[in-house]
Design a protein around this motif. Structure first.
Motif, PDB file in Angstrom:
ATOM      1  N   GLU A   6      36.528   4.794 -63.606  1.00 17.54           N
ATOM      2  CA  GLU A   6      37.089   5.074 -62.288  1.00 17.54           C
ATOM      3  C   GLU A   6      37.648   3.813 -61.637  1.00 17.54           C
ATOM      4  O   GLU A   6      37.196   2.699 -61.921  1.00 17.54           O
ATOM      5  CB  GLU A   6      36.021   5.684 -61.352  1.00 17.54           C
ATOM      6  N   SER A   7      38.592   4.023 -60.746  1.00 18.10           N
ATOM      7  CA  SER A   7      39.147   2.939 -59.945  1.00 18.10           C
ATOM      8  C   SER A   7      39.661   3.528 -58.650  1.00 18.10           C
ATOM      9  O   SER A   7      39.765   4.756 -58.511  1.00 18.10           O
ATOM     10  CB  SER A   7      40.268   2.233 -60.701  1.00 18.10           C
ATOM     11  N   GLY A   9      38.428   2.923 -55.469  1.00 17.90           N
ATOM     12  CA  GLY A   9      37.520   2.930 -54.326  1.00 17.90           C
ATOM     13  C   GLY A   9      37.731   1.726 -53.424  1.00 17.90           C
ATOM     14  O   GLY A   9      38.455   0.796 -53.764  1.00 17.90           O
ATOM     15  N   LEU A  20      41.645   8.124 -55.800  1.00 18.08           N
ATOM     16  CA  LEU A  20      40.835   7.634 -56.903  1.00 18.08           C
ATOM     17  C   LEU A  20      41.480   8.019 -58.225  1.00 18.08           C
ATOM     18  O   LEU A  20      42.154   9.046 -58.324  1.00 18.08           O
ATOM     19  CB  LEU A  20      39.421   8.218 -56.836  1.00 18.08           C
ATOM     20  N   CYS A  22      40.716   8.053 -62.665  1.00 17.26           N
ATOM     21  CA  CYS A  22      39.708   7.998 -63.724  1.00 17.26           C
ATOM     22  C   CYS A  22      40.450   7.982 -65.055  1.00 17.26           C
ATOM     23  O   CYS A  22      41.090   8.978 -65.427  1.00 17.26           O
ATOM     24  CB  CYS A  22      38.779   9.203 -63.633  1.00 17.26           C
ATOM     25  N   TYR A  95      31.912   9.655 -58.958  1.00 15.45           N
ATOM     26  CA  TYR A  95      31.912   9.650 -60.408  1.00 15.45           C
ATOM     27  C   TYR A  95      32.900  10.687 -60.934  1.00 15.45           C
ATOM     28  O   TYR A  95      32.975  11.803 -60.397  1.00 15.45           O
ATOM     29  CB  TYR A  95      30.538  10.045 -60.955  1.00 15.45           C
ATOM     30  N   THR A 112      32.911   4.721 -58.652  1.00 17.36           N
ATOM     31  CA  THR A 112      33.642   3.832 -57.764  1.00 17.36           C
ATOM     32  C   THR A 112      33.200   4.118 -56.334  1.00 17.36           C
ATOM     33  O   THR A 112      33.066   5.284 -55.934  1.00 17.36           O
ATOM     34  CB  THR A 112      35.173   3.992 -57.924  1.00 17.36           C
TER      35      THR A 112
END
Lengths: 118, 108
Positions: A6-7, A9, A20, A22, A95, A112
């Motif tokens: 994940e990224s 956040g 977000l 993933c 998640y 994240t």
């Protein structure tokens, strides 16, 4: 190796938006439904949204319905969660999770953190 | 909505103990129940699905049972690595996957 990462956040003000992402690897992404699950600090798990492998079917928890959109780009092996009108109650680790054929979540990302605060 | 209630919320036990965690659904979910283990700062890990099916790679000391509204997770002989928080999850309703509130398994 099957992996989800994940990224996206971060810290956002109340009323703000965040997207977000993933990134998936190690499996045929388009063959599997994917989901987002969140966990507020010190609290339990809360399912947020799910999307089918093709992206044609989506469902949302009542707590986020109308404010959140799940989507996927199978050409990029990436799952997304667009979150709008964020409130402090949305503060959580988010998640992404891969769904098995049995409709449970067998692979999870590391999460994240999203913090909604002024 | 289907509500999931776990008991106890906290459980203190020793290495080697046999422990049981209970999960109750507010309405029948057939056998569509999963159990997850979560350690602090880590993502959940799937242990059991369809009430009693052990996920690949999960030690056989973990077992699940039940159907309808009552389910249990049993660890036959606690190992140091098992101290964690455990969650049940129903997946009977495709429009909602409800988790229980969690059971924290602590070292006595």
């Amino acid at each position: 190796e099957v992996q989800l990462m994940e990224s996206g956040g971060g810290l956002v003000q109340p009323g703000g938006s965040l997207r977000l992402a993933c990134a998936a690897s190690g499996f045929t992404f388009s063959n599997y439904g994917m989901s987002w699950v969140r966990q507020a600090p010190g609290k339990g798990l809360e399912w947020v949204s799910v999307i089918s492998g093709s992206g044609g079917t989506t469902y949302y928890a009542d707590s986020v319905k109308g404010r959140v959109t799940i989507s996927r780009d199978n050409s990029k092996n990436t799952l997304y969660l667009q979150m709008n009108s964020l409130g402090v109650e949305d503060t959580a680790v988010y998640y992404c999770a891969k769904k098995k054929q049995e409709d449970v979540f067998d692979i999870w990302g590391q999460g994240t953190m999203v913090t909604v605060s002024s | 909505d289907i509500q999931m209630t776990q008991s106890p919320s906290t459980l203190s036990a020793s290495v080697g103990d046999r422990v049981t965690i209970t999960c109750r659904a507010s309405q029948s979910i057939s056998s569509l129940l999963a159990w997850y283990q979560q350690k602090p700062g880590k993502a959940p890990k799937l242990l059991i699905y369809k009430a009693s099916n052990l996920e690949s790679g999960v030690p056989s000391r973990f077992s699940g049972s039940g159907s309808g509204t009552q389910f249990t997770l049993t660890i036959s002989s606690l190992q140091p690595d098992d101290f964690a928080t455990y969650y049940c999850q129903q997946y009977n309703s495709y429009w909602g996957y409800t988790f229980g509130q969690g059971t924290k398994l602590e070292i006595k």
